[in-house]
Write an enzyme that holds these catalytic residues in place. Structure first.
Site, PDB file in Angstrom:
ATOM      1  N   LYS A  10       0.843  -1.203   0.000  1.00 33.09           N
ATOM      2  CA  LYS A  10       0.000   0.000   0.000  1.00 33.09           C
ATOM      3  C   LYS A  10       0.878   1.252   0.000  1.00 33.09           C
ATOM      4  CE  LYS A  10      -1.595   1.657   3.995  1.00 33.09           C
ATOM      5  NZ  LYS A  10      -1.575   3.112   4.260  1.00 33.09           N
ATOM      6  N   ASN A  11       1.919   1.253   0.845  1.00 35.38           N
ATOM      7  CA  ASN A  11       2.768   2.441   0.996  1.00 35.38           C
ATOM      8  C   ASN A  11       3.651   2.695  -0.219  1.00 35.38           C
ATOM      9  OD1 ASN A  11       1.671   2.955   3.489  1.00 35.38           O
ATOM     10  ND2 ASN A  11       3.334   1.997   4.643  1.00 35.38           N
TER      11      ASN A  11
ATOM     12  N   CYS B 177      -4.611   8.155   9.933  1.00 36.36           N
ATOM     13  CA  CYS B 177      -4.633   7.675  11.319  1.00 36.36           C
ATOM     14  C   CYS B 177      -4.265   8.791  12.289  1.00 36.36           C
ATOM     15  CB  CYS B 177      -3.643   6.523  11.497  1.00 36.36           C
ATOM     16  SG  CYS B 177      -4.110   5.022  10.632  1.00 36.36           S
TER      17      CYS B 177
ATOM     18  N   ARG C 140       2.023  14.698  12.558  1.00 39.67           N
ATOM     19  CA  ARG C 140       2.517  14.452  11.204  1.00 39.67           C
ATOM     20  C   ARG C 140       2.293  15.657  10.287  1.00 39.67           C
ATOM     21  NH1 ARG C 140       1.091   8.500   9.122  1.00 39.67           N
ATOM     22  NH2 ARG C 140      -1.059   9.116   9.316  1.00 39.67           N
TER      23      ARG C 140
ATOM     24  N   ASP D  10       5.535   1.175  11.907  1.00 42.66           N
ATOM     25  CA  ASP D  10       4.298   0.500  11.505  1.00 42.66           C
ATOM     26  C   ASP D  10       4.194  -0.932  12.021  1.00 42.66           C
ATOM     27  OD1 ASP D  10       3.281   2.699  10.249  1.00 42.66           O
ATOM     28  OD2 ASP D  10       3.528   1.962   8.208  1.00 42.66           O
TER      29      ASP D  10
ATOM     30  N   ARG E 121      -8.234  -0.239   5.548  1.00 43.59           N
ATOM     31  CA  ARG E 121      -7.426   0.742   4.814  1.00 43.59           C
ATOM     32  C   ARG E 121      -6.106   0.139   4.330  1.00 43.59           C
ATOM     33  NH1 ARG E 121      -5.635   4.873   8.152  1.00 43.59           N
ATOM     34  NH2 ARG E 121      -4.485   5.425   6.293  1.00 43.59           N
TER      35      ARG E 121
END
Length: 419
Positions: free
Chosen positions: A22-23, A118, A123, A308, A400
């Site tokens: 995903k990233n 999230c 951030r 993560d 997600r």
């Protein structure tokens, strides 16, 4: 509202195939704004990817999923391009801000909502904006939107990031791709997902080299007109999650469609804790160890231990002998899963940025609530080893970033259902 119900204490056995990252896919989707036609293989079918595709459609691109093949086709016909990324599409995922760089570089302007995602810390996007301003963009923030303009185009320069930031590095690469002249990024992120983005941009006609924490981009105005094909790398966070699940309750689990060299740090940490791991070219096999050793970990940028995987590793630490420590150095609000794990019987104390985990603890099923993507999957792991039944609420966080989670676990003997 959907929930997951897990009945614990069932040994995992079988094979788990890891999905595309995903990233990695999200910045490459943003980079597709620069292209004419793209076919992306190994696309993970998760909520953030569908949201990003919806954003590209809103901007004026055309996206088409071949769901049974995990393929996404993207076309940019250059007609009616909308340089706006609205709040309704950016509010649920942080990666929406990544369209800022390519829109600014290619079309000279962008209006992008400040991002969501999230709630694991502030951030801020200040490093993204810092890089874009250095490239010559004029930027204002008004009514929750970033208004960026570069009437004469972006110009190559040297940018030294004060802190390592994956997102800011990606946005700078995307913006510098079409800037005039050479751009040098110093102290940039070096995650495998960054390398995958660079590989895609170079297929598109870019001249980008990454050496250590320095990236050199020779700006290109000529984009290859032909079809660009690219396969997304495997999701190392998903791989790490299932590695930890196997270390907790695996009789014998094989995790395939991976490159063990990319997850060397995670493999070494689990080995230090006493987990038995056998490596092959594109897979690893694991089984649980009832005598896990305590360990002290600090989250760091790649190649360090990823933030993560912090929540997932914490569950494994609850089963280790003695006092383990995990210090969170990336995000300031990433221990929100701790109260939920405590409700299940975990012995965890937080002091400043460090969690102290006393083990081994006997976990009991409870009704718990997910607070973010990785916290939600840590509760799944806890449910797999807990006595009786665990009910996890607010699992939209999970959707997600994890493709077919229940299916993958069920195939390996887990008792898990969605209601």
């Amino acid at each position: 509202m959907q929930k997951l119900i897990i009945k614990g204490k069932r040994n995992l056995i079988g094979k788990i195939s890891i999905s595309g990252s995903k990233n990695s896919a999200l910045p490459i989707l943003a980079a597709s704004i620069l292209a004419n036609k793209v076919i992306l293989k190994n696309i993970p079918l998760v909520k953030d990817i569908f949201t990003m595709a919806e954003l590209l459609n809103f901007i004026g691109l055309n996206t088409k999923f071949l769901l049974n093949k995990n393929i996404l086709e993207i076309k940019n016909k250059e007609k009616k391009i909308n340089t706006l990324a609205p709040y309704k599409l950016v509010k649920t995922m942080r990666a929406g801000v990544l369209v800022l760089g390519p829109l600014l570089g290619k079309y000279g302007k962008a209006k992008v909502s400040l991002p969501g995602g999230c709630a694991i810390g502030t951030r801020p996007v200040n490093l993204h904006l810092f890089a874009l301003k250095k490239l010559g963009a004029n930027i204002k923030i008004k009514n929750g939107y970033i208004l960026a303009e570069a009437k004469s185009g972006l110009k190559g320069t040297t940018i030294k990031f004060p802190n390592v930031s994956v997102g800011a590095t990606e946005n700078a690469l995307l913006a510098a791709f079409m800037a005039k002249g050479k751009t040098v990024l110093k102290n940039c992120a070096t995650e495998p997902e960054i390398n995958d983005l660079i590989s895609f941009l170079n297929k598109l006609g870019g001249q980008i080299k990454l050496s250590g924490r320095t990236a050199i981009i020779n700006g290109k105005n000529e984009i290859k007109k032909q079809l660009i094909k690219h396969e997304i790398i495997f999701d190392r966070i998903e791989a790490g999650t299932y590695m930890i699940a196997s270390a907790l309750i695996g009789k014998k689990v094989t995790i395939d469609k991976i490159d063990p060299r990319i997850i060397k740090t995670e493999i070494n940490i689990l080995k230090k804790m006493g987990v038995k791991i056998k490596k092959n070219n594109n897979s690893i096999s694991l089984k649980k160890n009832v005598n896990l050793k305590k360990i002290n970990i600090t989250t760091k940028p790649y190649p360090g231990f990823p933030t993560d995987l912090q929540a997932q590793l914490m569950v494994l630490m609850t089963q280790a002998n003695g006092l383990s420590k995990i210090s969170e150095n990336i995000f300031e609000n990433r221990f929100m899963h701790v109260p939920e794990l405590r409700r299940m019987g975990a012995k965890i104390k937080i002091k400043n940025k460090t969690a102290f985990i006393k083990g081994p603890s006997k976990l009991a099923g409870a009704e718990v609530m997910a607070t973010d993507l990785r916290a939600s999957v840590s509760l799944v792991l806890a449910g797999l080893i807990a006595e009786n039944k665990t009910v996890i609420n607010r699992i939209y966080h999970l959707d997600r970033g994890y493709e077919f989670l229940e299916t993958k676990l069920k195939r390996c003997n887990a008792e898990i259902v969605r209601i």
